[in-house]
Scaffold this motif. Structure first.
Motif, PDB file in Angstrom:
ATOM      1  N   SER A 251       0.828  -1.211   0.000  1.00 29.57           N
ATOM      2  CA  SER A 251       0.000   0.000   0.000  1.00 29.57           C
ATOM      3  C   SER A 251       0.861   1.259   0.000  1.00 29.57           C
ATOM      4  O   SER A 251       0.519   2.254  -0.648  1.00 29.57           O
ATOM      5  N   PRO A 255      -0.109   3.458  -3.426  1.00 34.95           N
ATOM      6  CA  PRO A 255      -1.249   4.056  -2.716  1.00 34.95           C
ATOM      7  C   PRO A 255      -2.502   4.247  -3.566  1.00 34.95           C
ATOM      8  O   PRO A 255      -3.620   4.053  -3.071  1.00 34.95           O
ATOM      9  N   GLU A 279      -3.954   8.377   3.479  1.00 32.93           N
ATOM     10  CA  GLU A 279      -2.647   9.042   3.383  1.00 32.93           C
ATOM     11  C   GLU A 279      -2.064   9.297   4.768  1.00 32.93           C
ATOM     12  O   GLU A 279      -0.869   9.079   4.996  1.00 32.93           O
TER      13      GLU A 279
END
Length: 337
Positions: A251, A255, A279
């Motif tokens: 991840s 992202p 985030e």
């Protein structure tokens, strides 16, 4: 005709081992109940990556992700055997351990305590002392409710002067924006980003105080398993921890793709809020130790400090020995980190 029967027979011969392997693989997969700390949101992106990108599956795990209602439940459900693994606040977990709980940390996912209090700028809160006299929308399973005495002792305000208003999580957001409460709990990668986005849409400035700024410099959320599972089924734990840490690593590197995996699984979620949460949450996973030793690695000095803070401010008796609260044996380095 004989030739057709011959080839059909060969096809069965070759197909049967493949079919058998598939059945064996399916039967061998451990069915796991994984308790999350809170309602599903952007900080949980890596857990959906682990499930839907196949990190759990390739480790022989059939995982059901369970939506949470607070870190106290995450720790307690592990201790009671109602969940196999969980993710929740470490200080809250230590408090459960102090009462005889057998939940143990097996990896850290928030390398600093990202919890705190959320409020509107109009509330006039600048320091922890300003929390006195303010109404706090919460409930007993809320991690901030559990940590309120510790935050108060560390930063010098009187927790008895905070007005407790018990309410379910779903009603706290409108209550804050409507002025029915002054503060609510929140964590980085979760409510803090959600409230910031919602506040901006309403033209309201959302502020927050982190627990770390109130003297609670500790680890945040950790993966947990029950002590007897760690001792009696280490082979399974050895598959669960790398599956999660590999999903964290993937991840971090991907992202955008990770986010789309999460949104496909949770199309009802607000994209702007979920992205901001993801985030922020991914930023908590990595520090110097996890980068060099492997994602999830818990350094001894921080574990000791975290437990000492819990012992001191929760007035735990007998005091919890930090060495009994965690294990690093299932952590391994992540390629490319």
């Amino acid at each position: 005709m004989k030739t057709m029967k011959h080839w059909f027979g060969l096809a069965l011969v070759f197909a049967f081992p493949l079919l058998s392997a598939t059945i064996i693989k399916s039967e061998a997969a451990d069915k796991i109940k994984f308790q999350l700390d809170w309602i599903i949101e952007g900080k949980h992106v890596p857990f959906f990556v682990a499930r839907d990108k196949g990190f759990f599956e390739k480790n022989g795990l059939d995982v059901t992700l369970l939506e949470g209602k607070g870190s106290a439940n995450s720790a307690t459900f592990i201790d009671l055997g109602q969940a196999d693994y969980s993710y929740g606040d470490f200080l809250t977990a230590v408090q459960v351990m102090s009462k005889g709980g057998k939940n143990r940390a097996i990896g850290v996912g928030m390398t600093f305590n990202g919890g705190g209090f959320i409020f509107l700028d109009s509330a006039g809160i600048k320091t922890a002392k300003d929390l006195e006299g303010k109404s706090f929308g919460t409930n007993p399973s809320d991690f901030a409710y559990v940590l309120l005495p510790a935050a108060a002792a560390a930063s010098g305000f009187d927790p008895n002067k905070v007005v407790i208003k018990t309410m379910e999580p779903a009603v706290r957001t409108p209550a804050l924006f409507e002025g029915k409460i002054d503060i609510m709990s929140g964590t980085n990668g979760s409510s803090i980003q959600r409230m910031a986005v919602l506040g901006k849409r309403q033209g309201k400035n959302v502020k927050y105080l982190f627990f770390r700024d109130m003297g609670l410099e500790t680890y945040g959320h950790v993966l947990q398993a029950r002590e007897d599972r760690i001792k009696n089924n280490p082979e399974q734990v050895q598959r669960v921890v790398p599956a999660v840490s590999d999903a964290w690593a993937w991840s971090l590197k991907n992202p955008k793709d990770a986010f789309e995996i999460f949104m496909k699984a949770n199309p009802q979620k607000d994209r702007d809020i979920s992205l901001a949460q993801m985030e922020a949450g991914l930023g908590d996973v990595v520090d110097q130790e996890t980068k060099s030793q492997g994602l999830g690695y818990m350094k001894e000095s921080m574990m000791k400090k975290s437990v000492e803070i819990a012992n001191k401010y929760f007035k735990l008796s007998p005091a919890v020995d930090y060495k009994t609260t965690y294990v690093n044996e299932f952590i391994r380095k992540n390629p490319g980190m």
